[in-house]
Design an enzyme around this catalytic site. Structure first.
Site, PDB file in Angstrom:
ATOM      1  CG  HIS A   1     -39.478  65.216 -53.014  1.00  0.00           C
ATOM      2  ND1 HIS A   1     -39.793  65.337 -51.680  1.00  0.00           N
ATOM      3  CD2 HIS A   1     -38.146  65.480 -53.098  1.00  0.00           C
ATOM      4  CE1 HIS A   1     -38.699  65.649 -50.984  1.00  0.00           C
ATOM      5  NE2 HIS A   1     -37.704  65.748 -51.839  1.00  0.00           N
TER       6      HIS A   1
ATOM      7  NE  ARG B   1     -37.244  67.418 -46.550  1.00  0.00           N
ATOM      8  CZ  ARG B   1     -36.474  66.866 -47.491  1.00  0.00           C
ATOM      9  NH1 ARG B   1     -36.582  67.255 -48.760  1.00  0.00           N
ATOM     10  NH2 ARG B   1     -35.608  65.922 -47.175  1.00  0.00           N
TER      11      ARG B   1
END
Lengths: 288, 288
Positions: free
Chosen positions: A249, A201
């Protein structure tokens, strides 16, 4: 029932007991009968941030179908940086064969330390690849317990020391109160020209501190599949830094992902019917 | 003596018995006393093409100090292509976060076949990485003899069959009469959307046939550290193909290369003094 049915008939949401793959944000408070949500993703930080979701009594389960593609992605980013393939790409865009520029500043991996923060299914696979490339592996996990694929394991409190020795650092951490700012100025100061990869993250890294470290060489190159903020806004300095690779991502995405996630749901559904314990139950206190 | 000394005193060249790391082209015919040349490179095709070098009675030895960096480079190119990092690079150059475009058309490696043509020190290391990524390995070598790191080994006459099954093909061949045109139209026709990597010699691939195969998808992506012609001329179609990575012939380069090559020379020099067999003797008939 599908999402469109719920939207068509507002009485339905109050009767739903099981949901896959996600429950839309605005429906959590109305999902009074919900007993189990099977997410089709691994990270549940965004889900638990939905008003009503953290305190909801429903069980939340996640999936772990991406260790293989995450490993391929992490190593693709790492080797692109150490082998100057990002430099070659830029030369290629100009149509220029320039062996000297492309081969200046390469890094070797053999006998160097690979530091992996988050030593679960993904981290340990990344470690196995590092070992076959001749690297030594230092893992960081909450308990710091020994692992057969790590030469050393340490707890998070010793991370700066591990970073100081590493040529390549891979971050594979969930977003929790313990991992936010895991790599800040203090940790970046400890690095000695390491290559920093992140596919956990974005919040694990203090982004503006990273930009400084990339400028002065404490971090020699960064491969970021996740960023903070995310998406990375237009004009952000990271976009144009020559020693940064941004991948938007998708490290966990691979052909067959949806089918594999659905299979996890079906297997869990069988367990649910038989009253057995579900796989991949999220610990809301830990946040993963 | 150094090269500048030979150029200053033309009588010197006729007295030189041992040479490292290369003998300038125009001096081969005058090097009448030369008994041994230790090259600091692996490929000797350019050297043997020098007039007077092929027939010269001197022993030629080469070095094998690049298996590690070649392995890292080959896998860097392979994973860049299968994980769309080249697509991400292009999006990054535009400063655009576009998850959908970047994650469209990814390829998985687990349980797929990795075909390696040239199964020496480099090929076998590339195989080891493929195995840890869950791939099955089919090797191509002159003898086709079994190898512990290959699930199957075949001779070059069965290469089209091997290529047909492969998701990733790595070429690590020297330039010899047997390897020129190793991948031509017939072999490209057999491929089923494979990723083709080459870090041996450019002449192993029929370049214009490759351009066609990259256009119609027989070859899904190519990573080329070597090309034919080399250097790749300005304006060549390969430069601008979206599914091609060009790295300008530096897969074997790594920090410490010169020191390692020199150590090979010193170790061979000790053998020479003691009258022992040298390491890395080139077979002029085979060309490597």
């Amino acid at each position: 029932v599908e999402e469109k049915d719920i939207r068509a008939d507002s009485s339905l949401i109050g009767r739903i007991e099981i949901c896959y793959p996600q429950l839309p944000k605005e429906l959590w408070k109305k999902a009074t009968s919900l007993r189990w949500l099977q997410s089709n993703w691994t990270g549940v930080d965004a889900l638990l941030a939905i008003p009503g979701a953290q305190a909801h009594p429903a069980v939340i389960t996640n999936v772990h179908v991406q260790p293989q593609s995450m490993t391929e992605h992490m190593w693709g980013m790492a080797l692109s940086l150490t082998r100057n393939l990002h430099v070659s790409s830029r030369l290629q865009a100009q149509g220029v064969w320039d062996n000297k520029t492309a081969s200046t500043g390469l890094s070797s991996l053999a006998d160097r330390w690979l530091c992996i923060a988050g030593f679960g299914a993904i981290g340990s696979r990344c470690a196995a690849v590092g070992r076959v490339l001749g690297m030594r592996v230092i893992g960081i996990s909450r308990g710091g317990r020994p692992h057969p694929l790590a030469d050393e394991m340490v707890g998070p409190e010793r991370r700066a020391e591990a970073f100081a020795r590493a040529r390549v650092i891979m971050l594979l951490l969930p977003d929790t109160s313990e991992t936010r700012g895991f790599v800040g100025t203090r940790e970046l100061d400890a690095m000695n020209g390491a290559f920093l990869l992140n596919a956990g993250r974005g919040t694990a890294i203090d982004t503006s501190a990273l930009v400084s470290a990339l400028t002065d060489g404490r971090v020699r190159g960064a491969g970021l599949d996740v960023t903070d903020p995310e998406p990375l806004p237009a004009g952000h300095p990271l976009w144009s830094m020559p020693n940064v690779l941004i991948s938007p991502h998708y490290a966990g995405v691979h052909p067959g992902y949806d089918e594999e996630a659905f299979e996890v749901f079906i297997a869990n559904l069988e367990r649910w019917m038989k009253g057995q314990t579900l796989q991949g139950v999220v610990d809301r206190a830990l946040g993963y």
